[in-house]
Design a protein around this motif. Structure first.
Motif, mmCIF file in Angstrom:
data_model
loop_
_atom_site.group_PDB
_atom_site.id
_atom_site.type_symbol
_atom_site.label_atom_id
_atom_site.label_comp_id
_atom_site.label_asym_id
_atom_site.label_seq_id
_atom_site.Cartn_x
_atom_site.Cartn_y
_atom_site.Cartn_z
ATOM 1 N N LEU A 62 8.578 -5.120 -4.294
ATOM 2 C CA LEU A 62 7.948 -3.809 -4.221
ATOM 3 C C LEU A 62 6.822 -3.666 -5.231
ATOM 4 O O LEU A 62 5.743 -3.153 -4.932
ATOM 5 N N THR A 63 7.106 -4.088 -6.449
ATOM 6 C CA THR A 63 6.133 -4.036 -7.541
ATOM 7 C C THR A 63 6.187 -5.369 -8.266
ATOM 8 O O THR A 63 7.025 -6.229 -7.963
ATOM 9 N N THR A 231 5.876 3.564 -2.211
ATOM 10 C CA THR A 231 5.103 2.455 -1.640
ATOM 11 C C THR A 231 4.324 2.875 -0.403
ATOM 12 O O THR A 231 4.649 3.862 0.255
ATOM 13 N N ARG A 235 4.755 -1.799 -0.367
ATOM 14 C CA ARG A 235 4.221 -2.331 -1.618
ATOM 15 C C ARG A 235 3.618 -1.211 -2.454
ATOM 16 O O ARG A 235 3.015 -0.275 -1.926
ATOM 17 N N SER A 236 3.758 -1.333 -3.759
ATOM 18 C CA SER A 236 3.117 -0.395 -4.661
ATOM 19 C C SER A 236 1.625 -0.706 -4.745
ATOM 20 O O SER A 236 1.156 -1.749 -4.266
#
Length: 512
Positions: A62-63, A231, A235-236
């Motif tokens: 995600l990050t 997100t 995705r961030s």
């Protein structure tokens, strides 16, 4: 004579009793003799688009600091995008490689009831190691998404969703679109996953109330401040790729909210909202650098012309620290330009005031066959996991009195949010589009607005109408699935519907 009067009185009381309805339904709807059958679709001569979707666990970043064990369709968050043309057949073979049962619901698409993907209502959930096939005609162009409807509050949280785009066959509709991007918004609870090198996010600044009166958090029930990662497309901001454009491009952005929070999105240029929930806005006007709100389950389509003046950033407004990650850059690939100076704004688009008025399917003054009131509220409950349940007309699912209709009925539903926790309720109707007739007693005077998911904020009342043209047993529920899983679910049931499915108890079906 007294006996005669007594008989008349008894008959009158019986007649009045028969005309009454439980709950908040008015204009009592009597069952007709004809049996209602599932909507029939003709596949003959149509192109068949066949897709294989596998529900599987995936390591997903995600990050830079947060890697999770996500549940996915085809190894990606969001799941593989399905793209078809209006009038074509969609055939999806679902295989379950997870350790829990799953399903697929086609959010917003009025599929036949057999294909709706609701465990315990239209099918058994697909067990681990098993497969299931969905097949339907994509008759309605627009932006849609698909997701599991088995224990959805947990399975969507883990990423089990994807997008489906139905392109129009009319070449005039979207012939001029040069760039077409889909942007799926979501929130994640890092504490509920296997997270590597998690930093300690400060939740003191979570914006629990904004100026519109809606909640970023959900108050006494579920502490939404635990969602500490936001997100776009899984995705961030730091892990995202910019959206590339060229000067003169007509750019289409399809926003889908797959999470449980309302998000205020800011596009710092002139743009138009052309579709809501995949349905066209009539003659949409230009919106000048304003915010628009998108609630759980909703879709907003935006178009703008890339004028070549500057790069810019689309972002989420709000005090939550996680908001900083819900943004994405739009950059020119054919020229060296400066970045746009991103200014703040409080101007917010009202979806009931989009575009220009035209003749529509329904009017507020129509005579409706069925009218139904839905009081959206809360009750404290010692038996509930959260200490609170969310109710419709004072009841929780499955004890909410269903809305009963006959095929062909014109149906009006009044939705009022009286929740004491001041939460918003994005109400989603399966199998049908509905027209928004009024907001807080004021009839709509702009473009007709057709939707399948409508966000009802605290204290608001909406009147909506739909045509009962898709026989079956359908859910009508809040798409903050914390609320749905704790009671805020009702049913739309067609009278004399010929049953095709019966839950025999062999599978642990959890429709919410």
């Amino acid at each position: 004579m007294r006996i005669t009067h007594l008989l008349i009185a008894i008959l009158l009381i019986s007649f009045l009793s028969a005309c009454s309805q439980q709950g908040s339904e008015t204009n009592a709807n009597q069952e007709k003799g004809d049996t209602a059958h599932v909507k029939e679709e003709n596949f003959t001569g149509k192109k068949v688009n066949e897709f294989d979707l596998t529900a599987m666990e995936t390591t997903w970043k995600l990050t830079a600091e947060n890697t999770i064990n996500a549940w996915t369709y085809n190894d990606t968050v969001p799941g593989e995008q399905l793209r078809v043309k209006e009038g074509e057949v969609v055939k999806v073979n679902l295989t379950n490689e997870l350790q829990e049962p799953v399903s697929i619901h086609w959010h917003g698409i009025p599929v036949p009831n057999t294909e709706d993907g609701i465990p315990g209502i239209t099918q058994d959930a697909v067990l681990p190691g098993e497969s299931y096939t969905y097949e339907f005609v994509a008759n309605d162009p627009g932006t849609y998404w698909y997701h599991s409807h088995q224990n959805g509050v947990d399975q969507l949280d883990k990423g089990l969703y994807g997008t489906i785009i139905v392109e129009p066959t009319d070449p005039k509709e979207e012939a001029d679109i040069d760039r077409d991007y889909t942007l799926v918004l979501d929130e994640w609870e890092s504490g509920n996953y296997q997270v590597e090198n998690t930093d300690n996010t400060d939740h003191d600044n979570m914006d629990m109330n904004n100026k519109s009166g809606m909640m970023d958090g959900k108050g006494m029930g579920h502490d939404m401040s635990s969602y500490d990662i936001f997100t776009i497309n899984g995705r961030s901001y730091e892990n995202s790729k910019p959206l590339k454009v060229r000067k003169g491009d007509l750019v289409k952005l399809r926003f889908i909210n797959a999470g449980y929070m309302v998000h205020q999105i800011h596009i710092p240029i002139d743009y138009k909202i052309t579709h809501v929930d995949g349905q066209k806005v009539n003659k949409p006007q230009s919106v000048n650098k304003s915010l628009f709100e998108i609630a759980p389950g909703e879709r907003i389509d935006v178009e703008f012309t890339a004028d070549g003046s500057s790069n810019f950033t689309i972002d989420r407004h709000g005090e939550a620290e996680a908001s900083q990650a819900m943004k994405i850059d739009v950059v020119y690939e054919d020229r060296n330009v400066q970045d746009n100076k991103h200014e703040t704004t409080t101007n917010t688009v009202d979806i009931t005031q989009l575009g220009k008025q035209r003749e529509s399917q329904f009017s507020i003054n129509d005579n409706f066959d069925v009218e139904y009131e839905m009081d959206l509220a809360t009750q404290m409950s010692m038996d509930a996991e959260m200490g609170m349940v969310w109710t419709i007309n004072g009841k929780t699912f499955p004890d909410v009195s269903p809305l009963k209709v006959n095929k062909g009925d014109k149906v009006k539903v009044t939705l009022t949010n009286n929740s004491m926790d001041k939460a918003t309720h994005p109400m989603h109707l399966h199998g049908h589009f509905f027209q928004v007739l009024s907001k807080n007693g004021e009839p709509l005077s702009h473009s007709p607005i057709m939707k399948d998911t409508l966000n009802v904020k605290p204290g608001e009342t909406y009147e909506v109408a739909f045509l009962a043209d898709n026989p079956g047993n359908w859910l009508f529920h809040c798409h903050d699935l914390h609320h749905a899983s704790n009671g805020m679910v009702s049913m739309v049931n067609y009278n004399n519907f010929k049953a095709f499915y019966q839950d025999n108890g062999n599978v642990d079906n959890q429709p919410e």
